[in-house]
Design a protein around this motif. Structure first.
Motif, PDB file in Angstrom:
ATOM      1  N   LYS A 254      36.335  43.170  50.689  1.00 58.34           N
ATOM      2  CA  LYS A 254      36.466  41.981  49.912  1.00 58.34           C
ATOM      3  C   LYS A 254      37.616  42.541  48.857  1.00 58.34           C
ATOM      4  O   LYS A 254      37.586  43.664  48.466  1.00 58.34           O
ATOM      5  CB  LYS A 254      35.248  41.474  49.349  1.00 58.34           C
ATOM      6  CG  LYS A 254      34.143  41.050  50.338  1.00 58.34           C
ATOM      7  CD  LYS A 254      32.955  40.605  49.806  1.00 58.34           C
ATOM      8  CE  LYS A 254      31.884  40.191  50.666  1.00 58.34           C
ATOM      9  NZ  LYS A 254      30.497  39.817  49.917  1.00 58.34           N
ATOM     10  N   LEU A 255      38.529  41.464  48.591  1.00 57.20           N
ATOM     11  CA  LEU A 255      39.581  41.730  47.760  1.00 57.20           C
ATOM     12  C   LEU A 255      39.223  41.667  46.400  1.00 57.20           C
ATOM     13  O   LEU A 255      38.319  40.744  45.889  1.00 57.20           O
ATOM     14  CB  LEU A 255      40.757  40.955  47.933  1.00 57.20           C
ATOM     15  CG  LEU A 255      41.430  40.829  49.260  1.00 57.20           C
ATOM     16  CD1 LEU A 255      42.587  39.968  49.408  1.00 57.20           C
ATOM     17  CD2 LEU A 255      41.965  42.366  49.569  1.00 57.20           C
ATOM     18  N   TRP A 256      39.690  42.618  45.472  1.00 52.53           N
ATOM     19  CA  TRP A 256      39.363  42.457  43.875  1.00 52.53           C
ATOM     20  C   TRP A 256      40.636  41.554  43.525  1.00 52.53           C
ATOM     21  O   TRP A 256      41.673  41.819  43.842  1.00 52.53           O
ATOM     22  CB  TRP A 256      39.690  43.857  43.466  1.00 52.53           C
ATOM     23  CG  TRP A 256      39.084  44.169  41.949  1.00 52.53           C
ATOM     24  CD1 TRP A 256      38.014  44.425  41.493  1.00 52.53           C
ATOM     25  CD2 TRP A 256      40.127  43.789  40.853  1.00 52.53           C
ATOM     26  NE1 TRP A 256      38.257  44.201  40.019  1.00 52.53           N
ATOM     27  CE2 TRP A 256      39.430  44.008  39.827  1.00 52.53           C
ATOM     28  CE3 TRP A 256      41.669  43.479  40.676  1.00 52.53           C
ATOM     29  CZ2 TRP A 256      39.907  43.780  38.529  1.00 52.53           C
ATOM     30  CZ3 TRP A 256      41.857  43.229  39.520  1.00 52.53           C
ATOM     31  CH2 TRP A 256      41.278  43.530  38.361  1.00 52.53           C
ATOM     32  N   TRP A 257      40.285  40.783  42.587  1.00 56.00           N
ATOM     33  CA  TRP A 257      41.189  39.817  41.901  1.00 56.00           C
ATOM     34  C   TRP A 257      40.983  39.731  40.418  1.00 56.00           C
ATOM     35  O   TRP A 257      39.902  40.201  39.888  1.00 56.00           O
ATOM     36  CB  TRP A 257      40.781  38.379  42.346  1.00 56.00           C
ATOM     37  CG  TRP A 257      41.327  38.096  43.623  1.00 56.00           C
ATOM     38  CD1 TRP A 257      40.340  38.017  44.906  1.00 56.00           C
ATOM     39  CD2 TRP A 257      42.471  37.775  44.437  1.00 56.00           C
ATOM     40  NE1 TRP A 257      40.914  37.754  46.093  1.00 56.00           N
ATOM     41  CE2 TRP A 257      42.331  37.427  45.818  1.00 56.00           C
ATOM     42  CE3 TRP A 257      43.836  37.626  43.926  1.00 56.00           C
ATOM     43  CZ2 TRP A 257      43.304  37.011  46.643  1.00 56.00           C
ATOM     44  CZ3 TRP A 257      44.751  37.136  44.634  1.00 56.00           C
ATOM     45  CH2 TRP A 257      44.543  36.943  45.940  1.00 56.00           C
ATOM     46  N   PRO A 258      42.161  39.638  39.675  1.00 51.24           N
ATOM     47  CA  PRO A 258      42.072  39.247  38.478  1.00 51.24           C
ATOM     48  C   PRO A 258      41.007  37.952  38.210  1.00 51.24           C
ATOM     49  O   PRO A 258      40.902  36.950  39.235  1.00 51.24           O
ATOM     50  CB  PRO A 258      43.470  38.758  37.807  1.00 51.24           C
ATOM     51  CG  PRO A 258      44.088  38.681  39.038  1.00 51.24           C
ATOM     52  CD  PRO A 258      43.472  39.270  40.206  1.00 51.24           C
ATOM     53  N   HIS A 259      40.370  37.537  36.909  1.00 49.05           N
ATOM     54  CA  HIS A 259      39.124  36.789  36.869  1.00 49.05           C
ATOM     55  C   HIS A 259      39.508  35.316  37.329  1.00 49.05           C
ATOM     56  O   HIS A 259      38.829  34.849  37.571  1.00 49.05           O
ATOM     57  CB  HIS A 259      38.517  37.118  35.523  1.00 49.05           C
ATOM     58  CG  HIS A 259      39.207  36.555  34.377  1.00 49.05           C
ATOM     59  ND1 HIS A 259      39.383  35.237  34.258  1.00 49.05           N
ATOM     60  CD2 HIS A 259      39.759  37.383  33.499  1.00 49.05           C
ATOM     61  CE1 HIS A 259      40.185  35.311  33.017  1.00 49.05           C
ATOM     62  NE2 HIS A 259      40.368  36.387  32.467  1.00 49.05           N
ATOM     63  N   HIS A 260      40.808  35.067  36.906  1.00 49.08           N
ATOM     64  CA  HIS A 260      41.123  33.446  36.931  1.00 49.08           C
ATOM     65  C   HIS A 260      41.302  33.164  38.498  1.00 49.08           C
ATOM     66  O   HIS A 260      41.536  32.215  38.804  1.00 49.08           O
ATOM     67  CB  HIS A 260      42.435  33.236  36.166  1.00 49.08           C
ATOM     68  CG  HIS A 260      43.573  33.754  36.493  1.00 49.08           C
ATOM     69  ND1 HIS A 260      43.775  35.068  36.780  1.00 49.08           N
ATOM     70  CD2 HIS A 260      44.792  33.264  36.842  1.00 49.08           C
ATOM     71  CE1 HIS A 260      45.063  35.249  37.138  1.00 49.08           C
ATOM     72  NE2 HIS A 260      45.673  34.291  37.227  1.00 49.08           N
ATOM     73  N   LEU A 261      41.313  34.132  39.447  1.00 48.00           N
ATOM     74  CA  LEU A 261      41.804  33.974  40.883  1.00 48.00           C
ATOM     75  C   LEU A 261      40.452  34.076  41.834  1.00 48.00           C
ATOM     76  O   LEU A 261      40.649  33.723  42.744  1.00 48.00           O
ATOM     77  CB  LEU A 261      43.085  34.674  41.382  1.00 48.00           C
ATOM     78  CG  LEU A 261      44.312  34.194  40.458  1.00 48.00           C
ATOM     79  CD1 LEU A 261      45.611  35.070  41.224  1.00 48.00           C
ATOM     80  CD2 LEU A 261      44.563  32.778  40.602  1.00 48.00           C
ATOM     81  N   GLY A 262      39.723  34.995  41.490  1.00 50.31           N
ATOM     82  CA  GLY A 262      38.625  35.386  42.382  1.00 50.31           C
ATOM     83  C   GLY A 262      37.794  36.339  41.826  1.00 50.31           C
ATOM     84  O   GLY A 262      37.630  36.474  40.449  1.00 50.31           O
ATOM     85  N   ALA A 263      36.995  37.139  42.649  1.00 51.77           N
ATOM     86  CA  ALA A 263      35.807  37.777  42.503  1.00 51.77           C
ATOM     87  C   ALA A 263      36.268  39.351  41.971  1.00 51.77           C
ATOM     88  O   ALA A 263      37.454  39.512  42.510  1.00 51.77           O
ATOM     89  CB  ALA A 263      34.784  37.952  43.447  1.00 51.77           C
ATOM     90  N   GLN A 264      35.424  40.254  41.888  1.00 49.71           N
ATOM     91  CA  GLN A 264      35.788  41.557  41.590  1.00 49.71           C
ATOM     92  C   GLN A 264      34.706  42.344  42.219  1.00 49.71           C
ATOM     93  O   GLN A 264      34.143  43.256  41.591  1.00 49.71           O
ATOM     94  CB  GLN A 264      35.809  41.907  39.959  1.00 49.71           C
ATOM     95  CG  GLN A 264      36.743  41.132  39.176  1.00 49.71           C
ATOM     96  CD  GLN A 264      36.480  39.877  38.990  1.00 49.71           C
ATOM     97  OE1 GLN A 264      35.440  39.245  38.559  1.00 49.71           O
ATOM     98  NE2 GLN A 264      37.447  38.986  39.181  1.00 49.71           N
ATOM     99  N   PRO A 265      34.591  42.390  43.560  1.00 52.27           N
ATOM    100  CA  PRO A 265      33.812  43.569  44.241  1.00 52.27           C
ATOM    101  C   PRO A 265      34.198  44.813  44.165  1.00 52.27           C
ATOM    102  O   PRO A 265      35.414  45.100  44.276  1.00 52.27           O
ATOM    103  CB  PRO A 265      33.845  42.875  45.722  1.00 52.27           C
ATOM    104  CG  PRO A 265      35.415  42.057  45.813  1.00 52.27           C
ATOM    105  CD  PRO A 265      35.614  41.677  44.496  1.00 52.27           C
ATOM    106  N   LEU A 266      33.472  45.398  43.701  1.00 50.33           N
ATOM    107  CA  LEU A 266      33.623  47.073  43.466  1.00 50.33           C
ATOM    108  C   LEU A 266      32.636  47.808  44.503  1.00 50.33           C
ATOM    109  O   LEU A 266      31.379  47.652  44.562  1.00 50.33           O
ATOM    110  CB  LEU A 266      33.273  47.498  42.008  1.00 50.33           C
ATOM    111  CG  LEU A 266      34.192  46.871  40.972  1.00 50.33           C
ATOM    112  CD1 LEU A 266      33.534  47.334  39.688  1.00 50.33           C
ATOM    113  CD2 LEU A 266      35.564  47.041  41.202  1.00 50.33           C
TER     114      LEU A 266
END
Length: 817
Positions: A254-266
């Protein structure tokens, strides 16, 4: 396995100046910490943040100090035992059991000393003796010769936090001490000495690159086992090898995004260094990785050359703010405080923080919080507003700190840029440095154009490097050009009014700002002048900018009347700051096809001060915070000049198109409609600014001081005034207030009986700990707004005093036209 003994207790501090009166021979010390905090904890100095106490503490930075502690250990021929100092501030001699084991000259790097032969059974005595940074600086100036510096002190001649020596928002509090943890590490056979990890995308798959170096004690064959997201691999490191490079491919993360565009899966990555013969675990490495693509587009185009961050193939408009050290004493900043500050930035619709080059590389907790919250990070290397020698020993220290920190920070998904310096190329080009720096004399350019990019290319090639801020991409182009690279705008604030922001359409603006005082409660906590005035000793001392108070008043000219009282001065300057920055951001965002970023100076403060910050040192929101929240809203509606007329500009940073009816009115301030229009559907695609030209009868006016334009698109609203407030016929505010209890606070409903412009509820005037959800609210006659106030204090409608708690432009202007 590595055994780690944290040495954070039992420390004492002593002053090496035996003639210094009033100090005990030993003072209890805290590690991590610094001399100032230890003296403060023992009540040996007044708090340097209060009143003018800063100046009574000058002697501390001009004095030598020694830290001591005793710890239990024992020699062991089968193990290597090392003392590790994560941060020494700054020039120090380290001794164990009376024997020198090393010296430090750099606040920004880690030091490791093998003490195996020196340990004895039982108590071991460790001393760290710090030399005055001023004394060392004087010695280095003789060594290197003079180099221009925009601020006092020798910060450009050593590797120490430059703003320690004072800045135009910070005090001169020259620290020394063990500002990061200290520990004894004991290991056998092998350990990981350097681990470089990067995460990127290869098509739709995640690519993890690992380069590991090992240190050895013996001839052990090791294997390094790596695991992430269910993918594992193992590589063997033979006795004759000391490093290994390999990759892991994670299918379809899953892609990591800046918060205004999507989620931050780590995805947790684990590395285990194992003895291949016996299977013993020798060392481990753990990080959380986010997968995203990243590039900085600087290609030539019709407007000059771009400066656009492209993440996951999306060209972004960066909504940013500059970050300075959050405390003059960085060891006081906890992981919880980092998280709270970053949450405040996120709530203000900021999605990038620029860690500015006159401070520090922040601790791991800062970047980890940014990873979790989707907060992008622009990281300056630590060079700011000065010329820097490129001779030894400085060059070796720079290389050592860069290697330390690039390796430490490169796994973080939030980190999107290494930047060479702050304003140094600009300073050389335009601030009069050229005649001062002799022909052939170094001033730092070799760092920015050679050493730093070489080290970044070697260590972290997947992340962009840029030589400076501002910089136009070539030494052949003046460094602060509009059409190329990143720009700073400082004639606004220094010389001209904020209306001049519209004279610029930069490709990317990485600094611009206007000052205002801290929240009222913060001033009262830190200054005890009677009475408080802009020129009273304490208030004036907490204004560090040259002619700062004069510039505050000059900045009001043409916008708001000059205030006559302290209350009005405080509110008028805060309001002007908020308006100026909102004005600038909305202008830049409306030109999204050219400008791809606004990074306001600055987000936070390091002590209670009149400054450019949106959040003061106590964590209280200034009106600017609310202006940023509005101006950086992913869906913005603004009215901007276009040609000889006006346009309503819709700006959409969401992933879905924005399609809605747009309507507008020209009104008298009493609400009388003079003209109106309605357009059934305006379509603004994602990542687009769409201009809608306003009809002639809307943009024309009969009596400019009594008219305005209001444009609406769904729940967004934009205002335009034909004259500034100082000429606008704003009425004295008439309103009704109703207060209702809610869970955790109150709902304060304000109903406007006449037009109210930029209504603000100053929650800290009710309760220093209170927080209000909205500010800068404009109401037409008959409209209402509910302010949500979080507070534990009991309040009523009688507490909402107009002109103190409830402020608006009306009560600054009404009756003065």
């Amino acid at each position: 396995m590595i055994e780690k003994t944290v040495l954070n207790s039992g420390w004492t501090l002593s002053c090496n100046d035996t003639a210094r009166p009033g100090l005990p021979e030993t003072i209890a010390a805290t590690v991590p910490g610094c001399v100032h905090l230890d003296l403060l904890a023992s009540r040996l100095i007044p708090d340097p943040y209060i009143d003018v106490n800063e100046i009574t503490n000058d002697w501390i930075g001009k004095t030598d100090w020694t830290y001591r502690c005793s710890f239990e250990a024992a020699p062991d021929d089968d193990r290597v035992q090392e003392l590790v100092f994560d941060g020494l501030d700054t020039v120090a001699v380290i001794a164990l059991n009376g024997e020198e084991i090393g010296r430090s000259f750099n606040m920004h790097r880690t030091y490791r000393f093998d003490v195996s032969p020196l340990l004895k059974t039982g108590a071991n005595e460790l001393t760290v003796s710090f030399r005055s940074a001023y004394a060392y600086g004087a010695e280095m100036e003789k060594h290197y010769g003079y180099r221009p510096n925009n601020y006092p002190g020798p910060g450009n001649l050593m590797r120490k936090m430059a703003c320690n020596f004072g800045w135009d928002w910070g005090p001169t509090l020259v620290t020394s001490g063990l500002w990061k943890p200290v520990r004894l590490e004991s290991w056998d056979r092998a350990r990981l000495v350097e681990t470089r990890v990067s995460a990127s995308l290869a098509g739709g798959d995640g690519l993890v690159k690992i380069h590991a170096k090992v240190a050895r004690h013996g001839e052990t064959t090791c294997r390094l086992a790596a695991a992430i997201g269910g993918v594992t691999t193992t590589v063997v490191i033979r006795p004759e090898e000391d490093e290994v490079t390999f990759e892991l491919v994670l299918p379809s993360p899953k892609l990591w995004w800046p918060h205004h565009l999507g989620a931050q899966p780590l995805y947790p990555l684990t590395l285990e260094l194992i003895d291949d013969a016996g299977g013993d675990l020798l060392d481990t490495y753990e990080r959380e990785l986010g997968f995203r693509s990243l590039r900085l587009d600087t290609s030539a185009d019709a407007h000059g050359s771009a400066f656009t961050f492209v993440i996951n193939d999306v060209p972004l408009f960066i909504a940013g703010a500059n970050w300075i050290p959050d405390d003059c004493f960085p060891s006081r900043v906890t992981a919880e405080r980092y998280a709270a500050r970053i949450e405040e930035a996120k709530a203000a619709n900021i999605h990038m923080l620029r860690v500015w080059g006159g401070g520090i590389f922040e601790r791991d907790e800062f970047y980890a919080a940014c990873d979790r919250m989707g907060m992008l990070v622009w990281q300056d290397f630590l060079f700011a507003c000065a010329a820097y020698p490129e001779e030894e020993p400085l060059t070796s220290e720079v290389e050592a700190e860069v290697r330390d920190n690039v390796v430490r920070l490169m796994p973080h998904a939030s980190l999107i840029l290494w930047n060479g310096n702050n304003e140094n190329i600009w300073g050389f080009d335009e601030w009069g440095w050229r005649p001062i720096i002799k022909a052939g004399e170094s001033w730092g350019l070799g760092y920015y154009l050679d050493l730093l990019p070489r080290l970044c290319a070697e260590l972290d090639p997947d992340r962009p490097y840029y030589p400076g801020s501002p910089y136009s991409g070539s030494m052949e182009i003046e460094p602060n050009a509009d059409a190329h690279g990143c720009k700073h705008i400082w004639d606004v604030w220094n010389d001209v009014g904020y209306e001049v922001y519209r004279d610029y359409i930069p490709r990317f603006c990485s600094e611009f700002g206007l000052q205002a005082p801290a929240a009222w409660a913060t001033i009262e906590e830190s200054v005890h002048d009677q009475p408080l005035t802009p020129q009273s000793n304490g208030v004036f001392h907490h204004q560090k900018a040259t002619l700062g108070n004069d510039k505050l008043i000059r900045g009001l000219a043409g916008h708001l009347p000059e205030p006559k009282t302290m209350d009005d001065w405080h509110f008028a300057t805060q309001l002007n700051q908020a308006r100026a920055i909102r004005f600038a951001i909305e202008h830049m965002r409306s030109h999204r096809e050219i400008c791809k970023g606004a990074v306001v100076w600055q987000f936070n403060d390091c002590w209670p001060v009149t400054s450019w910050a949106a959040l003061d040192s106590a964590g209280r929101r200034k009106p600017l915070w609310y202006a940023l929240q509005a101006a950086y809203d992913p869906r913005l509606l603004t009215i901007q000049p276009r040609g000889r007329g006006l346009a309503a500009v819709a700006v959409n940073e969401r992933t879905l198109f924005w399609r809605a009816k747009i309507s507008g009115r020209r009104l008298k301030l009493d609400g009388t409609v003079l003209a109106e229009f309605e357009f059934w559907r305006l379509l603004c695609d994602r990542f687009e600014a769409k201009a809608f030209r306003l009809p002639e009868d809307i943009v024309s006016h009969d009596l400019p001081k009594d008219e305005m334009i209001v444009v609406e698109m769904l729940d967004r609203r934009a205002f335009h005034y034909f004259v500034e407030d100082i000429e606008l016929a704003l009425p004295a505010p008439r309103l009704a207030v109703d207060v209702t209890g809610t869970e955790g606070g109150y709902a304060v409903k304000v109903t406007a009986e006449n037009f109210l412009k930029d209504l603000c509820l100053m929650a800290d005037r009710l309760d220093p700990d209170a927080v209000v959800d909205t500010m800068l609210v404009t109401l037409l006659p008959g409209e209402g707004h509910v302010f949500a106030v979080k507070t534990a204090k009991v309040i009523s409608a009688n507490d909402i005093v107009v002109g103190t708690v409830l402020r608006s432009a009306n009560d600054l202007v009404a009756g003065r036209q």
